[in-house]
Design a protein around this motif. Structure first.
Motif, PDB file in Angstrom:
ATOM      1  N   PRO A  40     -51.249  -2.229  57.328  1.00 13.83           N
ATOM      2  CA  PRO A  40     -51.877  -2.941  56.214  1.00 13.83           C
ATOM      3  C   PRO A  40     -52.740  -1.994  55.378  1.00 13.83           C
ATOM      4  O   PRO A  40     -53.093  -0.900  55.818  1.00 13.83           O
ATOM      5  CB  PRO A  40     -52.740  -3.995  56.909  1.00 13.83           C
ATOM      6  N   VAL A  41     -53.082  -2.416  54.187  1.00 13.13           N
ATOM      7  CA  VAL A  41     -53.911  -1.618  53.287  1.00 13.13           C
ATOM      8  C   VAL A  41     -55.233  -1.296  53.976  1.00 13.13           C
ATOM      9  O   VAL A  41     -55.863  -2.163  54.583  1.00 13.13           O
ATOM     10  CB  VAL A  41     -54.157  -2.377  51.961  1.00 13.13           C
ATOM     11  N   GLY A  42     -55.606  -0.053  53.901  1.00 15.48           N
ATOM     12  CA  GLY A  42     -56.866   0.369  54.503  1.00 15.48           C
ATOM     13  C   GLY A  42     -56.729   0.866  55.923  1.00 15.48           C
ATOM     14  O   GLY A  42     -57.696   1.346  56.502  1.00 15.48           O
ATOM     15  N   THR A  43     -55.562   0.734  56.520  1.00 17.14           N
ATOM     16  CA  THR A  43     -55.346   1.191  57.891  1.00 17.14           C
ATOM     17  C   THR A  43     -54.103   2.069  57.918  1.00 17.14           C
ATOM     18  O   THR A  43     -53.077   1.682  58.466  1.00 17.14           O
ATOM     19  CB  THR A  43     -55.169   0.004  58.853  1.00 17.14           C
ATOM     20  N   TYR A  44     -54.176   3.201  57.291  1.00 19.45           N
ATOM     21  CA  TYR A  44     -53.033   4.105  57.210  1.00 19.45           C
ATOM     22  C   TYR A  44     -53.198   5.264  58.180  1.00 19.45           C
ATOM     23  O   TYR A  44     -54.294   5.803  58.347  1.00 19.45           O
ATOM     24  CB  TYR A  44     -52.884   4.685  55.799  1.00 19.45           C
ATOM     25  N   SER A  45     -52.070   5.640  58.799  1.00 18.90           N
ATOM     26  CA  SER A  45     -52.069   6.851  59.616  1.00 18.90           C
ATOM     27  C   SER A  45     -51.779   8.040  58.692  1.00 18.90           C
ATOM     28  O   SER A  45     -51.560   7.872  57.495  1.00 18.90           O
ATOM     29  CB  SER A  45     -51.012   6.744  60.714  1.00 18.90           C
ATOM     30  N   PHE A  46     -51.749   9.231  59.263  1.00 16.16           N
ATOM     31  CA  PHE A  46     -51.414  10.404  58.454  1.00 16.16           C
ATOM     32  C   PHE A  46     -49.976  10.280  57.957  1.00 16.16           C
ATOM     33  O   PHE A  46     -49.112   9.725  58.643  1.00 16.16           O
ATOM     34  CB  PHE A  46     -51.571  11.685  59.276  1.00 16.16           C
ATOM     35  N   ASP A  47     -49.719  10.786  56.756  1.00 14.92           N
ATOM     36  CA  ASP A  47     -48.380  10.700  56.172  1.00 14.92           C
ATOM     37  C   ASP A  47     -47.334  11.344  57.072  1.00 14.92           C
ATOM     38  O   ASP A  47     -46.222  10.819  57.235  1.00 14.92           O
ATOM     39  CB  ASP A  47     -48.358  11.361  54.788  1.00 14.92           C
ATOM     40  N   GLY A  48     -47.673  12.461  57.680  1.00 11.12           N
ATOM     41  CA  GLY A  48     -46.739  13.144  58.578  1.00 11.12           C
ATOM     42  C   GLY A  48     -46.391  12.290  59.790  1.00 11.12           C
ATOM     43  O   GLY A  48     -45.242  12.227  60.216  1.00 11.12           O
ATOM     44  N   VAL A  49     -47.407  11.622  60.342  1.00  9.67           N
ATOM     45  CA  VAL A  49     -47.166  10.731  61.488  1.00  9.67           C
ATOM     46  C   VAL A  49     -46.262   9.570  61.078  1.00  9.67           C
ATOM     47  O   VAL A  49     -45.341   9.181  61.809  1.00  9.67           O
ATOM     48  CB  VAL A  49     -48.513  10.205  62.054  1.00  9.67           C
ATOM     49  N   TRP A  50     -46.511   9.032  59.909  1.00  9.64           N
ATOM     50  CA  TRP A  50     -45.704   7.904  59.421  1.00  9.64           C
ATOM     51  C   TRP A  50     -44.242   8.314  59.243  1.00  9.64           C
ATOM     52  O   TRP A  50     -43.340   7.601  59.646  1.00  9.64           O
ATOM     53  CB  TRP A  50     -46.298   7.396  58.105  1.00  9.64           C
ATOM     54  N   LYS A  51     -44.020   9.501  58.664  1.00 11.78           N
ATOM     55  CA  LYS A  51     -42.652   9.988  58.448  1.00 11.78           C
ATOM     56  C   LYS A  51     -41.956  10.275  59.769  1.00 11.78           C
ATOM     57  O   LYS A  51     -40.794   9.900  59.968  1.00 11.78           O
ATOM     58  CB  LYS A  51     -42.658  11.251  57.581  1.00 11.78           C
ATOM     59  N   VAL A  52     -42.654  10.931  60.711  1.00  5.64           N
ATOM     60  CA  VAL A  52     -42.047  11.228  62.017  1.00  5.64           C
ATOM     61  C   VAL A  52     -41.777   9.933  62.775  1.00  5.64           C
ATOM     62  O   VAL A  52     -40.743   9.791  63.437  1.00  5.64           O
ATOM     63  CB  VAL A  52     -42.957  12.188  62.834  1.00  5.64           C
ATOM     64  N   SER A  53     -42.684   8.973  62.691  1.00  2.00           N
ATOM     65  CA  SER A  53     -42.476   7.675  63.353  1.00  2.00           C
ATOM     66  C   SER A  53     -41.235   6.983  62.792  1.00  2.00           C
ATOM     67  O   SER A  53     -40.427   6.431  63.544  1.00  2.00           O
ATOM     68  CB  SER A  53     -43.698   6.782  63.167  1.00  2.00           C
ATOM     69  N   TYR A  54     -41.100   7.010  61.475  1.00  2.00           N
ATOM     70  CA  TYR A  54     -39.933   6.401  60.836  1.00  2.00           C
ATOM     71  C   TYR A  54     -38.650   7.062  61.314  1.00  2.00           C
ATOM     72  O   TYR A  54     -37.692   6.391  61.707  1.00  2.00           O
ATOM     73  CB  TYR A  54     -40.045   6.502  59.312  1.00  2.00           C
ATOM     74  N   THR A  55     -38.633   8.392  61.295  1.00  2.00           N
ATOM     75  CA  THR A  55     -37.437   9.121  61.721  1.00  2.00           C
ATOM     76  C   THR A  55     -37.144   8.873  63.191  1.00  2.00           C
ATOM     77  O   THR A  55     -35.990   8.631  63.567  1.00  2.00           O
ATOM     78  CB  THR A  55     -37.625  10.635  61.463  1.00  2.00           C
TER      79      THR A  55
END
Length: 151
Positions: free
Chosen positions: A48-63
């Motif tokens: 949700p808005v305001g609770t973001y992880s690092f962009d790199g973590v988000w991309k690796v999690s997605y992959t």
């Protein structure tokens, strides 16, 4: 000559059923699993808005999610797909057999028997209830209802 043509037609129909070509591109032509099994990363994990992880973590999690889901499905379908297809084929063959050789004949037999009972029931209703309801209708036919508003 006619019987031979009929046999050839039956053989062609059976051959077509068992040898029909399958579509390797669209594997769900009737959209059976359109909403049920179609699960993407965004359907399961969302920040949700305001609770973001690092962009790199988000991309690796997605992959990681996407690749592991893809390869796990492929591995499971390789190991269990054919045995489960055999099991489901057997199960649906048993269901078809029961439906064709037991359920439909029982229903047809029941309908034949109930038709006889239906005639007797209908005769009793016409004999006993119709005169009673006709008499009650005659008795109540002279009842008049009036609506008055008192001011």
């Amino acid at each position: 000559m006619m019987a031979e043509e009929h046999t050839d037609l039956e053989a062609q129909i059976i051959k077509d059923i068992h040898c029909k070509e399958i579509d390797l591109v669209n594997r769900d032509p009737k959209n059976i699993n359109e909403d049920i099994v179609k699960v993407d990363f965004e359907d399961v994990i969302a920040e949700p808005v305001g609770t973001y992880s690092f962009d790199g973590v988000w991309k690796v999690s997605y992959t990681t999610f996407t690749v592991s889901k893809y390869w796990c499905y492929r591995l499971l379908s390789t190991l269990l797909g054919v045995p489960l297809a055999l099991l489901w084929g057997f199960l649906f063959a048993c269901i078809s057999f029961c439906h064709i050789w037991a359920v439909v004949p029982c229903i047809k037999s029941y309908l034949i028997e109930i038709q006889c009972i239906s005639h007797i029931y209908s005769l009793c209703i016409r004999t006993f209830c119709n005169p009673l309801f006709a008499a009650l209708g005659q008795m109540c036919s002279n009842i008049k209802v009036m609506l008055r508003k008192e001011v």
